[in-house]
Motif scaffolding. Structure first.
Motif, PDB file in Angstrom:
ATOM      1  N   ARG A 126       0.493   4.333  -2.554  1.00 16.00           N
ATOM      2  CA  ARG A 126       0.262   5.693  -2.066  1.00 16.00           C
ATOM      3  C   ARG A 126       1.326   6.648  -2.605  1.00 16.00           C
ATOM      4  N   THR A 127       2.555   6.176  -2.692  1.00 16.05           N
ATOM      5  CA  THR A 127       3.619   7.011  -3.251  1.00 16.05           C
ATOM      6  C   THR A 127       3.316   7.384  -4.693  1.00 16.05           C
ATOM      7  N   GLU A 161      -0.379  13.535   1.431  1.00 18.05           N
ATOM      8  CA  GLU A 161      -0.355  12.245   2.128  1.00 18.05           C
ATOM      9  C   GLU A 161      -1.774  11.778   2.453  1.00 18.05           C
ATOM     10  N   ASP A 180      -6.542   2.027   4.563  1.00 22.77           N
ATOM     11  CA  ASP A 180      -6.179   0.841   5.329  1.00 22.77           C
ATOM     12  C   ASP A 180      -7.399  -0.031   5.530  1.00 22.77           C
ATOM     13  N   ILE A 191      -3.813   8.427   1.218  1.00 23.55           N
ATOM     14  CA  ILE A 191      -4.370   7.454   2.155  1.00 23.55           C
ATOM     15  C   ILE A 191      -5.863   7.269   1.910  1.00 23.55           C
ATOM     16  N   GLU A 193       1.523  -4.099   5.949  1.00 22.63           N
ATOM     17  CA  GLU A 193       2.118  -2.827   5.577  1.00 22.63           C
ATOM     18  C   GLU A 193       3.273  -2.422   6.486  1.00 22.63           C
ATOM     19  N   LYS A 203       0.811  -1.220   0.000  1.00 25.87           N
ATOM     20  CA  LYS A 203       0.000   0.000   0.000  1.00 25.87           C
ATOM     21  C   LYS A 203       0.841   1.265   0.000  1.00 25.87           C
ATOM     22  N   ASN A 204       1.955   1.243   0.704  1.00 31.94           N
ATOM     23  CA  ASN A 204       2.785   2.445   0.723  1.00 31.94           C
ATOM     24  C   ASN A 204       3.341   2.764  -0.658  1.00 31.94           C
TER      25      ASN A 204
END
Length: 413
Positions: free
Chosen positions: A66-67, A130, A139, A134, A147, A62-63
């Protein structure tokens, strides 16, 4: 709008903003492209270049996703702001170059100005980007645990990179253990529901780290590794279990703290003084162990075993002093049960710190015989060991008590 769409689609297909900008610069030689047409196309090119990151994030954690979306939102919001400002100012003051034929240098200048201006405007709002990312990739309880790791099986094709990520993950795990333990120790004095819940969450996270990291290290060990990478993998394999046990003892301390709260057990000033000395030594050995592990410092790791011996001696002394206070009527049996739980956990935490340090030292020496190493340093007239032991023993001493029996000399044990 059509210019933005055209620039975005072309760049998305080519997956290169440099290539699409080069094409636009080549078109300027025909004299058919004006700045009024070139500016929105350049904006679209910056949006289109985010497609590469979005495609790369497919199947990643997920990170990573998101990036990629932060990259998208950065260029999308920047395009809207830049175009509104550009056309707004043109309507007010009228740019003299608006209808002029664009040239290659002008295209490069517009592209550079866009990125500099967008960065300057959005830099203070990084938290907003950010939050947008998200919200786009939220999440969920089902995969939240996945994660908290830097590991990715795709990195196994480059073992040196995978080993580095594994070490970073191990360092994160060690840091969580340290924080959980220090938080748990604080609850034995002043109970705090929020801290207790946090310790339990950290213990769950450490368990997950151990499972995922252990599996990843087994896969890594099957790869062709350099000597240094192989040592790193072996060190992690021999230490993550001890870090996990430290987090377990943090949970045990929380349970003991709950008992102290529920039974309203009050420690005497003398008992609190004894525990303060022991807890300072335990915190010291944990901090030294985690720092040595994170830095891969075997010299610092050699200072752990003398301190572990000091902790063992302090535990014995605390028990002896409690018995003396019990006989003098200054302490209660009920406190003794709680004290025994605390001492057991503190002693075992120091033992696990010793295991971690010895593993680091032995793996660095391309061998792994912990019993031989410990016997050598304890009974082999190791001058450095004795000097360090005496230094730490002098640092952690108890205040004298009128009714206590003379403390047994730990150096004789």
């Amino acid at each position: 709008i059509l210019g933005v769409i055209a620039g975005a689609v072309l760049t998305a297909v080519l997956q290169s903003s440099s290539a699409s900008v080069g094409i636009l610069q080549a078109l300027t030689s025909t004299g058919a492209v004006t700045y009024s047409a070139a500016v929105p196309i350049i904006m679209g090119q910056n949006i289109g270049t985010t497609v590469t990151a979005l495609i790369s994030s497919a199947g990643a954690n997920k990170n990573a996703k998101r990036t990629a979306f932060v990259h998208l939102y950065f260029n999308l919001i920047g395009t809207i702001i830049f175009l509104c400002g550009f056309y707004g100012l043109n309507a007010l003051i009228g740019f003299s170059f608006f209808a002029d034929t664009a040239n290659t240098f002008g295209i490069a200048i517009v592209h550079t100005v866009f990125n500099v201006v967008t960065t300057a405007i959005l830099l203070p709002f990084n938290r907003v980007l950010e939050k947008l990312a998200i919200l786009t990739v939220p999440d969920s309880p089902a995969d939240q645990k996945q994660e908290n790791t830097l590991l990715d099986d795709r990195l196994l094709t480059t073992p040196s990179v995978a080993v580095g990520r594994a070490m970073l993950t191990g360092s994160d795990m060690a840091e969580i253990c340290r924080t959980a333990l220090l938080q748990a120790m604080s609850t034995t004095r002043v109970w705090n529901d929020a801290i207790a819940d946090e310790v339990l969450r950290k213990e769950d996270a450490v368990d997950h780290y151990e499972d995922v990291l252990g599996t990843y290290l087994v896969k890594l060990s099957a790869k062709h590794l350099s000597v240094d990478d192989n040592r790193t993998v072996n060190t992690l394999l021999h230490t993550i279990g001890d870090f996990e046990r430290v987090s377990d003892h943090a949970v045990n301390l929380i349970k003991t703290a709950e008992e102290i709260r529920d039974k309203s057990i009050k420690f005497s000033d003398e008992a609190l003084g004894d525990l303060s000395v022991l807890e300072a030594a335990v915190q010291d050995i944990v901090n030294r162990t985690v720092d040595a592990f994170q830095k891969g410092d075997t010299y610092a790791a050699k200072k752990i075993e003398p301190l572990e011996q000091v902790v063992d001696g302090l535990v014995r002394e605390v028990k002896s002093r409690h018995i003396a206070r019990l006989q003098a009527g200054a302490c209660t049996i009920e406190y003794g049960f709680v004290l025994d739980d605390l001492l057991t956990n503190y002693e075992r935490i120091a033992d696990h710190c010793s295991n971690i340090a010895v593993a680091m030292i032995e793996v660095a020496a391309d061998k792994f015989d912990t019993h031989e190493y410990l016997n050598t340093v304890k009974h082999g007239d190791d001058v450095k060991f004795e000097r360090r032991y005496e230094k730490y023993r002098g640092r952690y001493t108890f205040p004298p008590e009128a009714y206590s029996e003379p403390a047994e000399n730990p150096a004789e044990n």
